[in-house]
Scaffold this active site. Structure first.
Site, PDB file in Angstrom:
ATOM      1  N   HIS A  17       0.842  -1.203   0.000  1.00  0.00           N
ATOM      2  CA  HIS A  17       0.000   0.000   0.000  1.00  0.00           C
ATOM      3  C   HIS A  17       0.879   1.257   0.000  1.00  0.00           C
ATOM      4  CE1 HIS A  17      -3.123  -2.557   2.349  1.00  0.00           C
ATOM      5  NE2 HIS A  17      -3.621  -2.367   1.141  1.00  0.00           N
ATOM      6  N   SER A 127      -3.056  -7.616   2.942  1.00  0.00           N
ATOM      7  CA  SER A 127      -3.249  -7.489   4.394  1.00  0.00           C
ATOM      8  C   SER A 127      -3.659  -8.836   4.977  1.00  0.00           C
ATOM      9  CB  SER A 127      -4.330  -6.448   4.708  1.00  0.00           C
ATOM     10  OG  SER A 127      -3.953  -5.202   4.220  1.00  0.00           O
TER      11      SER A 127
END
Ligand code: PNS
Length: 171
Positions: A17, A127
């Site tokens: 990210h 994630s």
């Protein structure tokens, strides 16, 4: 002023990210990082915790603003005069769904989507994968910023899997 948004769950933010956020921040005057608040899906971290981590790891980018949103992304974009959504693409498998969302968002409100190829270093990273590895005591220090690694360790004390190394049957 040219504004864009990187939306996501960020539960928690990973180095993948951060790669996209830092590169997008160079392309726009103001980059919003918007954490989706999804009441029907409890994450590992609360939206406030995700925001705190995102603020810590993006502190060095003065034009990045971290925020939350609920509801439609296009409504958030309209409310903040944002014309572009920036999305990282890790692999071809990301493309189908991302294309659908991009086309829907364009159809709903004329919001453009910019796809940015993820740095190959992070093309396997998500994630969920990071949480799974951390949950079983695996090392995620190459995959998340230090502060996130610390919080994962606090939130997910390692359960410890089988300690004996796996061997193919018959050996
Ligand atoms: O990190 P994620 O979970 O892959 O992010 C998905 C996200 C938040 C970008 C997407 O689910 C989204 O934009 N949700 C907001 C609701 C919405 O606008 N839905 C219609 C999308 S076309």
């Amino acid at each position: 002023m040219k504004r864009a948004v990187c939306p996501g769950s960020f539960d928690p933010v990973t180095n993948g990210h951060l790669d996209i956020i830092s590169r997008a921040a160079r392309l726009y005057d103001e980059l919003y990082v918007a954490v989706l608040v999804n009441q029907s899906k409890a994450g590992l971290f609360t939206p406030d915790e995700r925001i705190e981590m995102l603020r810590e790891v993006t502190a060095e980018y003065p034009n990045v603003r971290v925020d939350t949103f609920r509801g439609l992304l296009v409504d958030y974009c309209r409310a903040h005069q944002i014309g572009v959504v920036v999305k990282g693409l890790r692999a071809v498998s990301d493309f189908d769904y991302e294309l659908q969302m991009a086309q829907m968002n364009y159809g709903l409100a004329g919001i453009e989507t910019l796809f940015m190829p993820t740095n190959p270093l992070y093309s396997f990273l998500s994630s969920s994968l990071v949480k799974d590895v951390a949950r079983w005591g695996g090392d995620v220090s190459d995959h998340v910023p230090k502060t996130v690694g610390r919080r994962l360790a606090e939130r997910l004390p390692p359960r410890g899997g089988d300690s004996a190394p796996w061997r193919p049957e018959g050996e």
